[in-house]
Structures are given as C-alpha cells and as structure tokens.
Design a protein around this motif. Structure first.
Motif, PDB file in Angstrom:
ATOM      1  N   VAL A 245      -6.584 -11.484   2.011  1.00 29.35           N
ATOM      2  CA  VAL A 245      -6.112 -10.115   1.775  1.00 29.35           C
ATOM      3  C   VAL A 245      -4.671 -10.172   1.256  1.00 29.35           C
ATOM      4  O   VAL A 245      -4.317  -9.511   0.261  1.00 29.35           O
ATOM      5  N   ARG A 246      -3.841 -10.978   1.912  1.00 24.93           N
ATOM      6  CA  ARG A 246      -2.429 -11.102   1.496  1.00 24.93           C
ATOM      7  C   ARG A 246      -2.339 -11.508   0.023  1.00 24.93           C
ATOM      8  O   ARG A 246      -1.579 -10.947  -0.757  1.00 24.93           O
ATOM      9  N   GLU A 247      -3.167 -12.488  -0.342  1.00 26.32           N
ATOM     10  CA  GLU A 247      -3.188 -13.016  -1.704  1.00 26.32           C
ATOM     11  C   GLU A 247      -3.632 -11.949  -2.713  1.00 26.32           C
ATOM     12  O   GLU A 247      -3.194 -11.951  -3.861  1.00 26.32           O
ATOM     13  N   ALA A 248      -4.505 -11.058  -2.265  1.00 25.68           N
ATOM     14  CA  ALA A 248      -5.091 -10.069  -3.191  1.00 25.68           C
ATOM     15  C   ALA A 248      -4.199  -8.837  -3.395  1.00 25.68           C
ATOM     16  O   ALA A 248      -4.406  -8.077  -4.333  1.00 25.68           O
ATOM     17  N   ILE A 249      -3.227  -8.644  -2.495  1.00 26.89           N
ATOM     18  CA  ILE A 249      -2.347  -7.473  -2.642  1.00 26.89           C
ATOM     19  C   ILE A 249      -1.484  -7.664  -3.885  1.00 26.89           C
ATOM     20  O   ILE A 249      -0.881  -8.716  -4.081  1.00 26.89           O
ATOM     21  N   ARG A 250      -1.449  -6.648  -4.718  1.00 27.96           N
ATOM     22  CA  ARG A 250      -0.751  -6.762  -6.006  1.00 27.96           C
ATOM     23  C   ARG A 250       0.763  -6.740  -5.844  1.00 27.96           C
ATOM     24  O   ARG A 250       1.299  -5.946  -5.057  1.00 27.96           O
ATOM     25  N   ALA A 251       1.412  -7.573  -6.640  1.00 27.77           N
ATOM     26  CA  ALA A 251       2.874  -7.521  -6.717  1.00 27.77           C
ATOM     27  C   ALA A 251       3.250  -6.276  -7.538  1.00 27.77           C
ATOM     28  O   ALA A 251       2.424  -5.719  -8.253  1.00 27.77           O
ATOM     29  N   ASP A 252       4.502  -5.861  -7.414  1.00 26.53           N
ATOM     30  CA  ASP A 252       4.984  -4.714  -8.176  1.00 26.53           C
ATOM     31  C   ASP A 252       5.267  -5.168  -9.609  1.00 26.53           C
ATOM     32  O   ASP A 252       6.300  -5.792  -9.877  1.00 26.53           O
ATOM     33  N   ASN A 253       4.334  -4.908 -10.486  1.00 27.11           N
ATOM     34  CA  ASN A 253       4.443  -5.384 -11.864  1.00 27.11           C
ATOM     35  C   ASN A 253       3.757  -4.354 -12.745  1.00 27.11           C
ATOM     36  O   ASN A 253       2.669  -3.874 -12.398  1.00 27.11           O
ATOM     37  N   ILE A 254       4.335  -4.014 -13.852  1.00 30.49           N
ATOM     38  CA  ILE A 254       3.820  -2.934 -14.705  1.00 30.49           C
ATOM     39  C   ILE A 254       2.385  -3.176 -15.177  1.00 30.49           C
ATOM     40  O   ILE A 254       1.632  -2.257 -15.484  1.00 30.49           O
ATOM     41  N   HIS A 255       1.978  -4.453 -15.205  1.00 32.44           N
ATOM     42  CA  HIS A 255       0.609  -4.760 -15.650  1.00 32.44           C
ATOM     43  C   HIS A 255      -0.463  -4.440 -14.612  1.00 32.44           C
ATOM     44  O   HIS A 255      -1.624  -4.303 -14.949  1.00 32.44           O
ATOM     45  N   PHE A 256      -0.057  -4.398 -13.364  1.00 34.52           N
ATOM     46  CA  PHE A 256      -1.060  -4.410 -12.287  1.00 34.52           C
ATOM     47  C   PHE A 256      -1.384  -3.013 -11.772  1.00 34.52           C
ATOM     48  O   PHE A 256      -0.493  -2.158 -11.674  1.00 34.52           O
TER      49      PHE A 256
END
Ligand code: TLP
Length: 343
Positions: A115-126
């Motif tokens: 789950v941790r791995e799947a949480i999106r980083a704050d990035n304009i693409h995501f």
C-alpha cells in the motif's frame, strides 16, 4: 432446492416481518423516520463511528462512500479481486470518475508495504491517491478474514499520508463472530465502513455506511443524487434492527456448516479445497475435470444451487436457510455429479 448460491438469498424471519408491519414511520428525506434514525444510531454505536446512513444496497453504500471521499480523476487503491472492482458494474469509474490502482492481495488483502509503495507522490503527472479500500471478509478470497493487525498496519500507513480507509464490511460481522473480535475493533482501523443487513443477517434489503458526521452529510447528498432518498424507509430499517439484534451470533452456525461442507468436498476426487482455509461462510473450490458452468447446471438438476466463480471454480455460501442436513444432502448430490462428470 438447497440454495448455496449466496447468503443474499436468505428470507427474513417472522420477527422481521412483524417489525416491518409495526414500524413507526416518517419521511426520511426530512430526517423524520424514527426507525431509520434508530437503526443508524445503532450501527454508528456498534462500529464506534459518529454517524451512519441507511442505503439501498451494499453497492450503493460502497459507491456513495467513494463519491463522498474521492474527487474525479483521483485514484483508489484496492485489492484486485475486491467486490468494488469486480462486481459493481464499473460504477466507480462511471459515477465518481476515479481510477483503480489494484494490488494483488494474499487472502484478499495487500500488506502495508504494498500500500505504501502504491500511494502516489505529489507529481503533476500522477492521479492523487484519494482512498484505500479494504474488504472484510473478502468474498472472492473465499470469505477470508483480513487479520486485525494487517488492517492496523495499513491504517497507519494511510494516516501517515492523510488518506482515508474505507472498509467494504458487507460481511464484517462474519469476521467478528469467527474471530471473537468485536466489529468496532476492525472498524477502528478505518475511516468509513459499509455493512450489509441483507446477507447472512437475513434482512430483506439494505446496507448502512458509518463514519464521521460531516462525511455522512456528504454521503447523504450523494445518496439523494443516486435516487436513494427512500422516504418511509423505516419499513426497511425495522427488519435491519432485528437482524442486528438477533442474527449476528448465529453466523457461527453458518461457519461450522461451511467448514463441514469443505471437509466433505476435500474427501472427493475431482474437486480441490483446503478446508483449513475456510474461515467463515464462503467455500470456493476448484474443479479438476469439469467446467464450473457444467457442474452447477448438473447440480441444479439434482436440487442444489451454487454459483460458478471462474471457469473451474465454484462458490458455495452457507446461511440460515441451509441446515446441516441440507449440507449433507448437497454433498451427496455433488459427489454424484462429480462421478458422472455431468452426465
Ligand atoms: N455480493 C454478492 C454478489 O454481488 C457477488 C454475493 O452474492 O456475494 N460487498 C461485498 C463483499 C459483497 O459480497 C456484496 C454482494 C456487496 C458488497 C454488494 O452488496 P449488494 O448486493 O447489496 O449491492
């Protein structure tokens, strides 16, 4: 017919029918149905949440939850075989405009690291991650219970990232009865929960979502938009109250019958199941030679109903309208079908 297709087929009890006839009613869109209000307070209390809302079905409960949590274009982390993904007719995409990030679970649940791995980083693409959904018990994992510790560790990751956790608890009381852990302890590791009154608890219709007060108000608006403002809904709430008062503890009987069924199946050639993995009321077995659709067709001719679950998998669900004697009879018919290879 011995109906092992689902616990949704359960008929309401006499007490439920009497409660429906006697229910005190009012217009629930004005918040004035005392029976609905009582049911909602009862569920909120049982799950340790601020407030609750009666909805038409488990599907509507999950969908108003997604709608109340997630902006369009955001992403929901969910196990790949969850009901929300598999059986809700694409509603989350069609209605909420969200996309799913599906994770492969072990017995129905990913672990906290996935789950941790799947949480999106704050990035304009995501797409921003807006929700994590869990299902306990897990239908397609054969009624598997997500252990409390696993829920806790996923909840911790979610809280670190400020992401809510929604639990599809259609069969949460099965998990509670099987483990002896109160439903509210499971619910403590979630932000919002959906429970079904119309599965093993045998009420004729209805589910309830529970969560923070302000979130329930948003869910109420979404329910209205979906046509779920049901006016004198006390007719539905009354048997729901009886279900919660009288039908929870007896789920243990369904679990014992499911285990008995699985043990019987395990002794037969032509079908595979590990009975030790049957924790609640759902038994998913794999056919070795027959296709599930042929098997269930032949079984129907012998007076037993079950659902195909994939090409070679079949699902049997125990419930209050199936006795131990019925399970014994069903086992005999299953053995005959396997022996004949469907002919
Ligand atoms: N499950 C039904 C079918 O839809 C597959 C069944 O026979 O098991 N969450 C879970 C985990 C469920 O199993 C179900 C129903 C629902 C939600 C939806 O509930 P309803 O049918 O009331 O919309």
């Amino acid at each position: 017919m011995i109906d092992l297709r689902s616990d949704t087929v359960t008929q309401p009890t006499e007490e439920m029918r009497r409660a429906m006839a006697a229910a005190e009613l009012g217009d629930d869109v004005y918040g004035e149905d005392p029976t609905v209000n009582r049911l909602q307070e009862m569920v909120a209390e049982m799950l340790g949440k601020e407030d609750a809302l009666l909805v038409t079905s488990g599907t509507q409960g999950n969908q108003v939850s997604i709608l109340a949590h997630c902006p369009p274009g955001s992403e929901v982390i969910v196990e790949e075989e969850a009901h929300i993904v598999y059986y809700e007719a694409g509603a989350a995409a069609a209605l909420a405009g969200v996309q799913f990030r599906t994770l492969k679970g072990e017995r129905g649940a990913p672990d906290a690291a996935q789950v941790r791995e799947a949480i999106r980083a704050d990035n304009i693409h995501f797409p921003p991650t807006s929700l994590i959904c869990l299902e306990n018990t897990h239908n397609r994992a054969g009624g598997a219970i997500i252990p409390l510790e696993k829920m806790e560790s996923i909840y911790q990751v979610a809280c670190e990232h400020g992401i809510p956790v929604h639990l599809d608890g259609a069969r949460l009381f099965n998990a509670a009865v099987a483990t002896g852990i109160p439903a509210r302890k499971f619910a403590a590791f979630t932000h919002t929960v959906q429970i079904c009154l119309s599965k093993g608890l045998a009420a004729p219709v209805g589910s309830v979502v529970a969560g923070p007060r302000e979130w329930i108000e948003r869910a109420r608006r979404w329910r209205k938009r979906l046509g779920g403002g049901m006016r004198h809904a006390g007719i539905i709430a009354a048997p729901g109250i009886v279900a919660l008062q009288t039908m929870v503890e007896r789920l243990a009987e369904d679990h014992a019958n499911a285990r008995f069924l699985a043990e019987g199946l395990a002794a037969m050639p032509g079908i595979e199941i590990d009975p030790r993995l049957v924790e609640t009321n759902i038994v998913v077995a794999t056919l070795k030679k027959m296709k599930a659709a042929d098997f269930t067709r032949a079984l129907r001719e012998r007076g037993v109903l079950a659902n195909p679950f994939s090409s070679y998998k079949v699902r049997f669900v125990t419930h209050k309208d199936v006795s131990r004697v019925d399970v014994e009879k069903a086992l005999k018919e299953i053995a005959a079908v396997l022996k004949n290879g469907g002919h």
